[in-house]
Design a protein around this motif. Structure first.
Motif, mmCIF file in Angstrom:
data_model
loop_
_atom_site.group_PDB
_atom_site.id
_atom_site.type_symbol
_atom_site.label_atom_id
_atom_site.label_comp_id
_atom_site.label_asym_id
_atom_site.label_seq_id
_atom_site.Cartn_x
_atom_site.Cartn_y
_atom_site.Cartn_z
ATOM 1 N N ILE A 175 -3.896 -7.892 15.844
ATOM 2 C CA ILE A 175 -2.867 -8.730 15.221
ATOM 3 C C ILE A 175 -2.027 -9.417 16.289
ATOM 4 O O ILE A 175 -1.667 -8.820 17.305
ATOM 5 C CB ILE A 175 -1.959 -7.884 14.307
ATOM 6 C CG1 ILE A 175 -2.801 -7.169 13.240
ATOM 7 C CG2 ILE A 175 -0.895 -8.761 13.641
ATOM 8 C CD1 ILE A 175 -3.609 -8.105 12.347
ATOM 9 N N VAL A 202 -5.321 -12.095 7.648
ATOM 10 C CA VAL A 202 -4.433 -11.059 7.121
ATOM 11 C C VAL A 202 -4.182 -11.332 5.639
ATOM 12 O O VAL A 202 -3.861 -12.460 5.249
ATOM 13 C CB VAL A 202 -3.099 -11.028 7.888
ATOM 14 C CG1 VAL A 202 -2.104 -10.079 7.218
ATOM 15 C CG2 VAL A 202 -3.330 -10.610 9.341
ATOM 16 N N GLN A 242 -2.444 -8.753 3.662
ATOM 17 C CA GLN A 242 -1.310 -7.928 3.206
ATOM 18 C C GLN A 242 -0.682 -7.218 4.400
ATOM 19 O O GLN A 242 -1.371 -6.842 5.343
ATOM 20 C CB GLN A 242 -1.791 -6.895 2.182
ATOM 21 C CG GLN A 242 -0.709 -5.978 1.640
ATOM 22 C CD GLN A 242 -1.271 -5.012 0.607
ATOM 23 O OE1 GLN A 242 -1.784 -5.397 -0.435
ATOM 24 N NE2 GLN A 242 -1.190 -3.723 0.902
ATOM 25 N N PHE A 243 0.633 -7.038 4.360
ATOM 26 C CA PHE A 243 1.312 -6.263 5.401
ATOM 27 C C PHE A 243 2.645 -5.755 4.869
ATOM 28 O O PHE A 243 3.150 -6.228 3.842
ATOM 29 C CB PHE A 243 1.517 -7.095 6.677
ATOM 30 C CG PHE A 243 2.385 -8.308 6.506
ATOM 31 C CD1 PHE A 243 3.771 -8.243 6.655
ATOM 32 C CD2 PHE A 243 1.826 -9.540 6.204
ATOM 33 C CE1 PHE A 243 4.575 -9.372 6.506
ATOM 34 C CE2 PHE A 243 2.616 -10.671 6.053
ATOM 35 C CZ PHE A 243 3.991 -10.583 6.200
ATOM 36 N N THR A 244 3.220 -4.804 5.584
ATOM 37 C CA THR A 244 4.526 -4.245 5.229
ATOM 38 C C THR A 244 5.464 -4.388 6.420
ATOM 39 O O THR A 244 5.131 -3.993 7.542
ATOM 40 C CB THR A 244 4.411 -2.760 4.842
ATOM 41 O OG1 THR A 244 3.589 -2.643 3.665
ATOM 42 C CG2 THR A 244 5.783 -2.166 4.546
ATOM 43 N N TYR A 245 6.619 -4.969 6.167
ATOM 44 C CA TYR A 245 7.634 -5.145 7.215
ATOM 45 C C TYR A 245 8.614 -3.985 7.158
ATOM 46 O O TYR A 245 9.126 -3.626 6.085
ATOM 47 C CB TYR A 245 8.379 -6.462 7.016
ATOM 48 C CG TYR A 245 9.540 -6.674 7.968
ATOM 49 C CD1 TYR A 245 9.319 -6.852 9.329
ATOM 50 C CD2 TYR A 245 10.858 -6.700 7.499
ATOM 51 C CE1 TYR A 245 10.380 -7.044 10.200
ATOM 52 C CE2 TYR A 245 11.926 -6.903 8.371
ATOM 53 C CZ TYR A 245 11.674 -7.073 9.720
ATOM 54 O OH TYR A 245 12.723 -7.268 10.589
ATOM 55 N N ASN A 301 -0.542 -13.728 4.600
ATOM 56 C CA ASN A 301 -0.227 -13.590 6.027
ATOM 57 C C ASN A 301 1.077 -14.272 6.443
ATOM 58 O O ASN A 301 1.498 -14.173 7.589
ATOM 59 C CB ASN A 301 -1.380 -14.142 6.877
ATOM 60 C CG ASN A 301 -1.535 -15.653 6.751
ATOM 61 O OD1 ASN A 301 -1.084 -16.253 5.788
ATOM 62 N ND2 ASN A 301 -2.192 -16.249 7.725
ATOM 63 N N PHE A 322 5.401 -4.194 11.914
ATOM 64 C CA PHE A 322 4.631 -4.487 10.702
ATOM 65 C C PHE A 322 3.536 -3.434 10.595
ATOM 66 O O PHE A 322 2.802 -3.193 11.561
ATOM 67 C CB PHE A 322 4.004 -5.880 10.768
ATOM 68 C CG PHE A 322 5.003 -7.006 10.865
ATOM 69 C CD1 PHE A 322 5.484 -7.624 9.722
ATOM 70 C CD2 PHE A 322 5.459 -7.444 12.101
ATOM 71 C CE1 PHE A 322 6.395 -8.673 9.808
ATOM 72 C CE2 PHE A 322 6.378 -8.492 12.203
ATOM 73 C CZ PHE A 322 6.846 -9.103 11.045
ATOM 74 N N ILE A 325 -1.349 -3.154 7.565
ATOM 75 C CA ILE A 325 -1.936 -4.501 7.619
ATOM 76 C C ILE A 325 -3.390 -4.460 7.151
ATOM 77 O O ILE A 325 -4.206 -3.709 7.687
ATOM 78 C CB ILE A 325 -1.847 -5.073 9.044
ATOM 79 C CG1 ILE A 325 -0.388 -5.077 9.522
ATOM 80 C CG2 ILE A 325 -2.427 -6.478 9.092
ATOM 81 C CD1 ILE A 325 -0.226 -5.437 10.995
ATOM 82 N N ASN A 382 -8.684 -2.332 7.499
ATOM 83 C CA ASN A 382 -7.323 -2.037 7.934
ATOM 84 C C ASN A 382 -7.197 -2.389 9.413
ATOM 85 O O ASN A 382 -8.099 -2.123 10.214
ATOM 86 C CB ASN A 382 -6.999 -0.564 7.724
ATOM 87 C CG ASN A 382 -6.981 -0.184 6.262
ATOM 88 O OD1 ASN A 382 -6.553 -0.966 5.417
ATOM 89 N ND2 ASN A 382 -7.450 1.005 5.950
ATOM 90 N N GLY A 415 -1.185 -1.378 13.292
ATOM 91 C CA GLY A 415 0.132 -1.970 13.086
ATOM 92 C C GLY A 415 0.559 -2.854 14.248
ATOM 93 O O GLY A 415 -0.011 -2.782 15.350
#
Length: 212
Positions: free
Chosen positions: A108, A148, A150-153, A169, A190, A193, A203, A206
């Protein structure tokens, strides 16, 4: 005895002919020493006196006449079994075995900055998205793309950590606002991902970096 000797000589001559014929054939992947899942692998077969002979391949893959742009070879191999570890390609009397590998793990980046880099806050005004790239110099297929999905901040405020799930993304405006409020030396993270690849969703590790 003469008949047995003649049969033995003929058998040895036949075996020598078959070995010599097999040795005159070269079967190789013109892109890499291995075959990859999810891409069209170019295969080059050099042979003499085998006009009209079509190559065959073991279970878990298919081979057909064709070209892959940018590579030598008159055949294309595609891996059809996600679990196969190796395949054998045969042409006349010759057979070559190739290992099968999956595509490289996604890496990433944000605006060209990788995990662990110091990222200028100004980057988020120019590139407000997470990019999935192939960070493997030995991988020959430069046109393979990852995205990308999906991701989580991970957000920190007043000593409290919270998370925000994002689909796609693009980094949303509220997250960008939070990042731009941070100071030099602060970290961003992040996680979770997910990346779309030619072989399906995967996957990715991070992304963490310090701002400057």
């Amino acid at each position: 005895m003469r008949a047995k000797s003649l049969i033995l000589v003929m058998s040895l001559l036949c075996i020598s002919f078959m070995v010599a014929k097999a040795q005159s054939v070269q079967i190789k992947s013109s892109a890499s020493d291995v075959l990859y899942r999810g891409v069209k692998n170019p295969v080059l077969i050099v042979a003499k006196g085998n006009d009209g002979v079509m190559p065959s391949i073991s279970d878990g893959a298919k081979i057909y006449s064709g070209k892959v742009s940018g590579f030598d070879g008159q055949y294309v191999v595609e891996i059809t079994d996600p679990d196969v570890k190796s395949v054998k390609i045969s042409f006349g009397e010759a057979t070559s075995e190739f290992k099968v590998q999956g595509l490289p793990t996604p890496a990433i980046s944000i605006g060209g900055y990788k995990v662990g880099d110091e990222v200028p806050v100004s980057v988020f005004s120019k590139s407000a998205q997470l990019d999935a790239v192939i960070d493997d110099a030995n991988f020959p297929f430069k046109d393979v793309k990852y995205t990308v999905t999906q991701f989580t901040y991970m957000k920190e405020a007043d000593g409290i950590t919270s998370s925000q799930l994002v689909t796609g993304n693009k980094i949303p405006a509220d997250i960008l606002k939070d990042i731009k409020k941070k100071s030099s030396g602060d970290s961003i993270a992040f996680i979770g991902i997910k990346v779309s690849t030619p072989t399906g969703q995967r996957n990715a590790p991070g992304y963490t970096a310090k701002l400057k």
